[in-house]
Each structure stands twice: as structure tokens, then as C-alpha cells.
Design a protein around this motif. Structure first.
Motif, PDB file in Angstrom:
ATOM      1  N   SER A  27      38.515   0.970  24.102  1.00 38.93           N
ATOM      2  CA  SER A  27      39.455   2.028  23.725  1.00 38.93           C
ATOM      3  C   SER A  27      38.819   2.940  22.682  1.00 38.93           C
ATOM      4  O   SER A  27      37.749   2.643  22.134  1.00 38.93           O
ATOM      5  N   TRP A  28      39.491   4.048  22.430  1.00 37.52           N
ATOM      6  CA  TRP A  28      39.029   5.018  21.433  1.00 37.52           C
ATOM      7  C   TRP A  28      40.117   5.161  20.373  1.00 37.52           C
ATOM      8  O   TRP A  28      41.207   5.659  20.641  1.00 37.52           O
ATOM      9  N   HIS A  29      39.831   4.671  19.174  1.00 33.64           N
ATOM     10  CA  HIS A  29      40.784   4.759  18.068  1.00 33.64           C
ATOM     11  C   HIS A  29      40.039   5.142  16.791  1.00 33.64           C
ATOM     12  O   HIS A  29      38.888   4.734  16.588  1.00 33.64           O
ATOM     13  N   ASP A  30      40.690   5.919  15.956  1.00 30.74           N
ATOM     14  CA  ASP A  30      40.122   6.301  14.656  1.00 30.74           C
ATOM     15  C   ASP A  30      38.753   6.953  14.795  1.00 30.74           C
ATOM     16  O   ASP A  30      37.874   6.796  13.943  1.00 30.74           O
ATOM     17  N   GLY A  31      38.550   7.660  15.904  1.00 28.91           N
ATOM     18  CA  GLY A  31      37.327   8.428  16.078  1.00 28.91           C
ATOM     19  C   GLY A  31      36.124   7.633  16.515  1.00 28.91           C
ATOM     20  O   GLY A  31      35.004   8.144  16.463  1.00 28.91           O
ATOM     21  N   LEU A  64      34.529   4.365  19.417  1.00 26.28           N
ATOM     22  CA  LEU A  64      34.708   3.490  20.558  1.00 26.28           C
ATOM     23  C   LEU A  64      34.856   2.057  20.062  1.00 26.28           C
ATOM     24  O   LEU A  64      34.080   1.598  19.217  1.00 26.28           O
ATOM     25  N   GLN A  65      35.844   1.345  20.595  1.00 25.04           N
ATOM     26  CA  GLN A  65      36.122  -0.019  20.181  1.00 25.04           C
ATOM     27  C   GLN A  65      36.261  -0.919  21.403  1.00 25.04           C
ATOM     28  O   GLN A  65      36.494  -0.449  22.515  1.00 25.04           O
ATOM     29  N   PRO A 113      38.291  -5.376  15.916  1.00 28.97           N
ATOM     30  CA  PRO A 113      37.572  -5.104  17.158  1.00 28.97           C
ATOM     31  C   PRO A 113      36.087  -4.903  16.899  1.00 28.97           C
ATOM     32  O   PRO A 113      35.649  -4.731  15.757  1.00 28.97           O
ATOM     33  N   SER A 114      35.317  -4.926  17.971  1.00 31.24           N
ATOM     34  CA  SER A 114      33.941  -4.452  17.881  1.00 31.24           C
ATOM     35  C   SER A 114      33.970  -2.931  17.856  1.00 31.24           C
ATOM     36  O   SER A 114      34.779  -2.302  18.540  1.00 31.24           O
ATOM     37  N   VAL A 115      33.088  -2.345  17.063  1.00 23.23           N
ATOM     38  CA  VAL A 115      33.030  -0.889  16.913  1.00 23.23           C
ATOM     39  C   VAL A 115      31.621  -0.430  17.272  1.00 23.23           C
ATOM     40  O   VAL A 115      30.633  -1.064  16.875  1.00 23.23           O
ATOM     41  N   PHE A 116      31.536   0.676  18.011  1.00 22.22           N
ATOM     42  CA  PHE A 116      30.248   1.162  18.515  1.00 22.22           C
ATOM     43  C   PHE A 116      29.965   2.575  18.004  1.00 22.22           C
ATOM     44  O   PHE A 116      30.894   3.359  17.800  1.00 22.22           O
ATOM     45  N   THR A 117      28.694   2.870  17.851  1.00 25.58           N
ATOM     46  CA  THR A 117      28.265   4.236  17.542  1.00 25.58           C
ATOM     47  C   THR A 117      27.033   4.546  18.380  1.00 25.58           C
ATOM     48  O   THR A 117      26.142   3.699  18.533  1.00 25.58           O
ATOM     49  N   PRO A 118      26.959   5.750  18.992  1.00 25.71           N
ATOM     50  CA  PRO A 118      25.818   6.065  19.859  1.00 25.71           C
ATOM     51  C   PRO A 118      24.532   6.217  19.067  1.00 25.71           C
ATOM     52  O   PRO A 118      24.531   6.644  17.910  1.00 25.71           O
ATOM     53  N   LEU A 119      23.424   5.848  19.720  1.00 25.99           N
ATOM     54  CA  LEU A 119      22.123   6.063  19.106  1.00 25.99           C
ATOM     55  C   LEU A 119      21.811   7.560  19.086  1.00 25.99           C
ATOM     56  O   LEU A 119      22.261   8.310  19.954  1.00 25.99           O
ATOM     57  N   THR A 164      26.461  -1.753  18.371  1.00 23.45           N
ATOM     58  CA  THR A 164      27.651  -2.428  17.845  1.00 23.45           C
ATOM     59  C   THR A 164      27.500  -2.526  16.331  1.00 23.45           C
ATOM     60  O   THR A 164      26.619  -3.233  15.844  1.00 23.45           O
ATOM     61  N   VAL A 165      28.332  -1.814  15.592  1.00 28.01           N
ATOM     62  CA  VAL A 165      28.154  -1.747  14.137  1.00 28.01           C
ATOM     63  C   VAL A 165      29.027  -2.748  13.398  1.00 28.01           C
ATOM     64  O   VAL A 165      28.795  -3.021  12.216  1.00 28.01           O
ATOM     65  N   SER A 166      30.038  -3.316  14.062  1.00 30.26           N
ATOM     66  CA  SER A 166      30.846  -4.352  13.415  1.00 30.26           C
ATOM     67  C   SER A 166      31.596  -5.131  14.480  1.00 30.26           C
ATOM     68  O   SER A 166      31.698  -4.697  15.633  1.00 30.26           O
TER      69      SER A 166
END
Length: 468
Positions: free
Chosen positions: A385-389, A391-392, A404-410, A419-421
Motif C-alpha cells: 500500500s501507499w501511506h504517508d508518502g 510504499l509499505q 509495516p515494512s517501508v521502501f524507498t527507491p534507489l 527496505t528501510v524499516s
């Protein structure tokens, strides 16, 4: 005083009376309420007891020294896996790493060489370092938790050398002043309480001698007030609220410090150690079952004084920047060590944080929009899902309380995300698209994720229905 304040006050007064504490100072800090303080008793000298009264905080000092070490790491002055001998000229134990010393898993003996607690004469910095070859490594590094004041003394002196000042000077410049902890210092000052040993079999309280921990100061030297320490506890739990500019430490670094590296008991996992921080998971008050609430901080003991300083993280109703400090002028009133935990629990139970209303946000970026929803990996279902700006992802049946797991693009690779957390922190999520650009497959930590449940060799259970 509010009804909640009356309950907290009664809890505090009961501990002071039953544990027979000459002077007790308590403070509760939270972002959504005014600071709550209470003092009970008498300083034992000519100064009045109040929130400005200073007490020895003993090993709570270690949490401040640990922050100094992580500051130095973040600025590239050291690495946590450096041997301590890379930063101090030592005659022995040079191979013990910064990380092991921070987590009390280096195996170094508890105190510096000599009978410090018998003579009450602590070594100066030069003597401390010069006599290290007379101290034992009592366990192999990494074997188990073994508490060491000596280890933290070495860490504090290493940072002082790196910064070009004394430990006290560096602490004031890098931590105390930026956070406004103006009543915290290595010296008692004019408004200090007297520390006592209370006789077990009578009501007599005898003053303990004053002590200066010299070169071991980074482990236990500080004096402070309950309001200062409640703010410090709030910082350890929620640095983004207390220090929004990150002047002292990045929130991500505090996350690292709070990660448990060892437990303090091999069978009862009721407490652990991170990087210089004690971690205390709190059970559900009604069922006793584990819940996602952690108290983080430290206890402290010096002749005539006990202290307990903890911040609260997680759980429904917990407000931002929540911390409690309990400072006592008794060296044996161990009941005060549980009091901050009880105060934090009671404050949340009786006066929880307000529920913040949900408000609509921006849609997910077009590149990720059609990949949102349910995916299957390893036979289990996950929801992206997409929450708080951001991807989770979380397990389809995971409780809401689990982060949740949180992602940020390279950079320059929008279809490869880090996966940042959360679950699989640090691992990559790779998106595979078809010729139309639709995401048809993902690989998270190398495991294949598909829109339908499949075996590891690609058998699709949905195909059975289609064939029928």
C-alpha cells in the motif's frame, strides 16, 4: 491537580513512604501535556527540596556517553566495529570493539583495577588507561552480557580524545547545551540533595560520603534534576519531537541504539541492552501478555542515591515525547526503580493521547499505483500500500500495531527499492514489468512475489479452477 495527577502523586508518595526515601523527585514529560513534577521529603541539608534539586543519577550517565559515541560514529570519527585501541593508547585489551563495550558484551571486568568501592578513590584518566593491563577480560567477547563500568569509562575517554577536550566539556557542548539540560553536570552544585543509607532495622538515615569518579566519570558521574532527566528520557524515546532539527542525534541513530543486542538473563527475557540503553518490554496490564510497548533508558546507583529514567515507545494511547524520571536520595530503596514504569503505564491508561483524525493525502505515484494490493510470497499473503508518502507492506493478517515494512527507491532505479524499516530491513525489492509496463512479478529479499499463490516451482493453484 487533575485526577490523573492525583493518582500519580499517590503512587509516588506511597513509594516514598514504604521504601523510606529521605528525598524523592519525580517528573513526567509528554508532548501533549504540561510537565508534571512532584517532590516528597527533605534534602537533608539547608536547601529546600523542589524540582530544581540535583541528585546523583549514577549509571544513567552511560546513556549520555553512548549518545556521544554514536555522534562520533555518525560524523565519521569512529566505527562501532573499531577496536578501542584505535582511539586510545592502551597497554591491554586494545582489541575490544566499541560495539561490544556499548552493549556490555566485551567481557571486560566490571570495575577499574583496585577496590574502588572500598576506598572510594577512583583513578584519574591517565591512571585508568595506564593500569588497564591489570584489569581482566573475565569472559570471551560476545559470550554473554556482563555489565562493565570500566568499558564505558574507556568509551567516554575515547570520545573526549577524538573531540579534543575533557569528557565533561564535550558532553556539555555536544549534548547538554543543545537539549537545554542546564541542570545536568558532573558536579552537584548548590541545590543538591544529600545521599543517605537508611538503616534496615531503624528509622535512622546516615549520610553517605561524597565521591568523585574521576576517570570513570563517563560511566556514572553526573548529577541532574527530575525535569532534566524526564526530558532526556523523552529524547531517547522520541528524538524527532524533542530535537526536531537533529542537532544532537538523528532519529535513525536512536533507532539503532534501541535495537536489542543482548538479554540480561538467559531464561527470563524481561530486559535487554541495545547500544548503551536498557530495554524493558511492558506486558499488557490486564492479561500480562507481551505487547508492542517498550520502555527505554537506564537505572543508576551511587552511594546514597538511586535513579531510574525511561522513555516510552509504542502502544495505543502513548503520546509523543513521553518520559519519566525518578530520583531518590537513598542507596537502597530499590522500589523506586519500578516507579517510572508504573507512572508511564498509569499516565497512558488514565490519560491517553488524543486520537488524531485521519485526513486524505496525495495518491500513489503512477509508477507504483497499479502494483498496490495483495501479493503472495513463500505461500503467504502480503498487502502492499501507499501511506504517508511511502510504499509499505505488511502481512495480510498482521495486527495493526506491528509496524509495516517501508521502501524507498534507489537513486535512478525506480523499480529497485530498499527496505528501510520493518520486516527484511536492508533488503531489496525488485519489480519486474511486462512489455506493457505492468508489474507482473516482484522479488523481495530474492523471494518471488506473485499476484496468486504459487509453489516455489511456479505451480499456480488458480490454474486448477481455470482448468475445471
Amino acid at each position: 491537580m487533575t485526577e490523573v495527577g492525583h493518582r500519580l502523586a499517590r503512587m509516588t508518595r506511597q513509594v516514598q513512604a514504604e521504601a523510606r526515601v529521605p528525598a524523592l523527585s519525580v517528573a513526567l514529560h509528554r508532548a501533549d501535556r504540561p510537565l508534571w513534577t512532584l517532590t516528597v521529603g527533605d534534602t537533608g541539608n539547608d536547601t529546600p527540596l523542589g524540582p530544581p534539586t540535583r541528585f546523583r543519577i549514577g549509571s544513567v550517565t552511560k546513556t549520555l556517553t553512548a549518545v556521544l559515541v554514536l555522534q562520533a560514529r555518525d560524523e565519521g570519527l569512529l566505527d562501532l566495529d573499531d577496536p578501542i585501541g584505535a582511539h586510545l593508547d592502551l597497554p591491554a585489551h586494545r582489541e575490544l570493539t566499541v560495539r561490544r563495550l556499548l552493549s556490555h558484551t566485551a567481557g571486560l571486568q566490571r570495575e577499574p583495577y583496585g577496590d574502588v568501592w572500598d576506598t572510594l578513590r577512583a583513578p584519574g584518566v591517565d591512571q585508568l588507561l595506564g593500569e588497564l593491563d591489570r584489569a581482566e577480560r573475565v569472559l570471551p567477547p560476545g559470550r554473554r552480557y556482563h555489565y562493565s563500568n570500566l568499558g564505558f569509562a574507556l568509551l567516554g575517554q575515547a570520545v573526549a580524545r577524538l573531540r579534543g577536550g575533557s569528557w565533561g566539556e564535550v558532553l556539555a557542548d555536544r549534548v547538554l547545551n543543545p537539549l537545554g539540560l542546564t541542570a545536568t553536570a558532573p558536579v552537584p552544585g548548590p541545590e543538591a540533595a544529600t545521599g543517605f543509607l537508611v538503616d534496615t532495622y531503624s528509622d535512622h538515615a546516615h549520610a553517605e560520603p561524597a565521591t568523585d569518579f574521576g576517570g570513570v566519570g563517563p560511566a556514572a558521574q553526573l548529577w541532574s534534576t527530575a525535569p532534566d532527566m524526564a526530558r532526556w528520557a523523552a529524547f531517547l524515546a522520541d528524538p524527532a519531537a524533542v530535537d526536531p532539527a537533529g542537532a544532537v542525534l538523528r532519529p535513525g541513530t536512536l533507532d539503532e541504539m534501541r535495537w536489542p543486542l543482548t538479554v540480561t538473563d538467559e531464561t527470563l527475557w524481561s530486559g535487554g541492552f541495545g547500544l548503551g540503553l536498557i530495554l524493558v518490554p511492558r506486558p499488557d496490564p490486564e492479561t500480562g501478555a507481551p505487547q508492542r510497548v517498550m520502555h527505554v533508558g537506564h537505572d543508576g546507583a551511587m552511594p546514597g542515591f538511586l535513579a531510574a529514567v525511561y522513555g516510552r515507545r509504542g502502544g495505543p494511547g502513548t503520546p509523543g515525547a513521553m518520559g519519566a524520571a525518578v530520583l531518590a536520595s537513598s542507596g537502597t530503596a530499590s522500589a523506586i526503580l519500578e516507579l517510572p514504569h508504573l507512572l508511564l503505564d498509569a499516565a497512558v491508561a488514565d490519560d491517553p493521547a488524543e486520537i488524531v483524525a485521519w485526513t486524505p493525502g496525495e495518491p500513489a505515484p503512477e509508477r507504483y499505483r497499479e502494483m498496490l494490493g495483495r501479493w503472495w510470497g513463500e505461500g503467504y499473503e502480503y498487502v502492499f500500500s501507499w501511506h504517508d508518502g511511502v510504499l509499505q507492506a505488511r502481512g495480510a493478517g498482521a495486527p495493526v500495531s506491528r509496524p509495516p515494512s517501508v521502501f524507498t527507491p534507489l537513486p535512478d532505479q525506480p523499480d529497485v527499492l530498499r527496505t528501510v524499516s520493518g520486516r527484511e530491513a536492508g533488503e531489496l525489492l525488485r519489480l519486474t514489468r511486462d512489455e506493457r509496463g505492468a508489474v507482473v512479478r516482484m522479488h523481495w529479499a530474492t523471494y518471488r512475489f506473485t499476484r496468486t499463490q504459487e509453489t516455489f516451482d511456479g505451480f499456480d493453484f488458480r490454474a486448477i479452477d481455470q482448468a475445471g
